[in-house]
Write an enzyme that holds these catalytic residues in place. Structure first.
Site, PDB file in Angstrom:
ATOM      1  N   HIS A   1       3.526  -2.889   2.121  1.00  0.00           N
ATOM      2  CA  HIS A   1       2.914  -2.974   2.157  1.00  0.00           C
ATOM      3  C   HIS A   1       2.241  -1.070   1.192  1.00  0.00           C
ATOM      4  O   HIS A   1       2.994  -0.871   1.232  1.00  0.00           O
ATOM      5  CB  HIS A   1       2.035  -2.504   3.280  1.00  0.00           C
ATOM      6  CG  HIS A   1       2.296  -3.948   4.088  1.00  0.00           C
ATOM      7  ND1 HIS A   1       0.873  -4.230   4.848  1.00  0.00           N
ATOM      8  CD2 HIS A   1       3.027  -4.105   5.367  1.00  0.00           C
ATOM      9  CE1 HIS A   1       1.129  -4.999   5.742  1.00  0.00           C
ATOM     10  NE2 HIS A   1       1.900  -5.461   6.006  1.00  0.00           N
TER      11      HIS A   1
ATOM     12  N   GLN B   1       5.484  -7.910  12.602  1.00  0.00           N
ATOM     13  CA  GLN B   1       5.498  -8.604  11.305  1.00  0.00           C
ATOM     14  C   GLN B   1       4.815 -10.122  11.083  1.00  0.00           C
ATOM     15  O   GLN B   1       5.450 -10.571  12.997  1.00  0.00           O
ATOM     16  CB  GLN B   1       6.731  -9.307  10.288  1.00  0.00           C
ATOM     17  CG  GLN B   1       6.812 -10.118   9.006  1.00  0.00           C
ATOM     18  CD  GLN B   1       8.097  -9.654   8.489  1.00  0.00           C
ATOM     19  OE1 GLN B   1       9.310  -9.629   9.636  1.00  0.00           O
ATOM     20  NE2 GLN B   1       8.667 -11.278   8.133  1.00  0.00           N
TER      21      GLN B   1
ATOM     22  N   HIS C   1       6.906  -8.888   2.202  1.00  0.00           N
ATOM     23  CA  HIS C   1       5.764  -8.552   1.611  1.00  0.00           C
ATOM     24  C   HIS C   1       6.097  -7.347   1.602  1.00  0.00           C
ATOM     25  O   HIS C   1       6.619  -6.262   3.228  1.00  0.00           O
ATOM     26  CB  HIS C   1       4.531  -9.130   2.083  1.00  0.00           C
ATOM     27  CG  HIS C   1       4.831  -9.334   3.733  1.00  0.00           C
ATOM     28  ND1 HIS C   1       4.986  -9.762   4.109  1.00  0.00           N
ATOM     29  CD2 HIS C   1       3.831  -8.193   4.323  1.00  0.00           C
ATOM     30  CE1 HIS C   1       4.558  -9.763   6.020  1.00  0.00           C
ATOM     31  NE2 HIS C   1       4.239  -8.531   5.465  1.00  0.00           N
TER      32      HIS C   1
ATOM     33  N   ASP D   1      -4.703  -6.966   0.598  1.00  0.00           N
ATOM     34  CA  ASP D   1      -5.258  -7.259   2.139  1.00  0.00           C
ATOM     35  C   ASP D   1      -6.278  -7.952   2.610  1.00  0.00           C
ATOM     36  O   ASP D   1      -7.120  -7.071   2.400  1.00  0.00           O
ATOM     37  CB  ASP D   1      -4.083  -6.620   3.273  1.00  0.00           C
ATOM     38  CG  ASP D   1      -3.766  -6.851   4.341  1.00  0.00           C
ATOM     39  OD1 ASP D   1      -2.675  -7.028   4.509  1.00  0.00           O
ATOM     40  OD2 ASP D   1      -4.822  -7.388   5.243  1.00  0.00           O
ATOM     41  N   ILE D   2      -6.296  -9.193   3.076  1.00  0.00           N
ATOM     42  CA  ILE D   2      -7.148  -9.728   3.530  1.00  0.00           C
ATOM     43  C   ILE D   2      -7.790  -9.026   4.571  1.00  0.00           C
ATOM     44  O   ILE D   2      -9.369  -8.744   5.037  1.00  0.00           O
ATOM     45  CB  ILE D   2      -6.760 -11.136   4.655  1.00  0.00           C
ATOM     46  CG1 ILE D   2      -8.220 -11.570   3.846  1.00  0.00           C
ATOM     47  CG2 ILE D   2      -6.298 -11.013   5.381  1.00  0.00           C
ATOM     48  CD1 ILE D   2      -8.007 -13.641   4.282  1.00  0.00           C
TER      49      ILE D   2
END
Ligand code: AMP
Ligand code: ZN
Length: 113
Positions: free
Chosen positions: A101, A93, A99, A29-30
């Site tokens: 996590h 979201q 996705h 994750d960024i």
């Protein structure tokens, strides 16, 4: 294709990829919220949990088991980790390509915010 995660799948946007096969992709994750914060996605575009169909059952199983495998690789299986699907506005979201996590490496609170 305007979907951010489809663009990551297609390598139009860079990501730190931690796993790939013909059906799944996992990347860091960024904006990580824990020492381990990986997103596991299907390569197939599915907007959210609300859009899953019976024929996706195998894919969802692979997604969840891949998160567990990455947790094992990271050494956080025994200590524990959290897996989350955020769905739509109330859950926060922001990317409408499903996705999972995977969060771990620190203790977490319950209930979540
Ligand atoms: P959600 O809020 O559940 O839709 O989660 C979307 C997640 O995608 C957030 O945790 C973001 O930090 C993450 N994210 C957004 N853009 C990127 C990107 N380019 N690469 C990796 N993760 C991203
Ligand atoms: Zn997509």
């Amino acid at each position: 294709m305007s979907c951010l995660f489809c663009r990551i799948v297609d390598r139009e946007i860079p990501a730190s990829i931690v796993y790939e096969d013909d059906r799944l992709l996992a990347f860091t994750d960024i904006n990580p919220q824990a020492p381990t914060h990986v997103l596991v996605i299907p390569k197939k575009h599915v907007p959210s949990l609300n859009d899953l169909q019976p024929e996706d059952d195998r894919l969802v199983g692979e997604l969840v088991r891949r998160a567990a495998a990455i947790a094992h690789e990271r050494g956080i299986s025994a200590g524990g980790y959290r897996t989350v699907f955020n769905t739509n506005l109330d859950a926060g979201q922001t990317v409408f390509h499903i996705h999972l996590h995977l969060l771990g490496g620190r203790s977490m609170q319950w209930p979540p915010g």
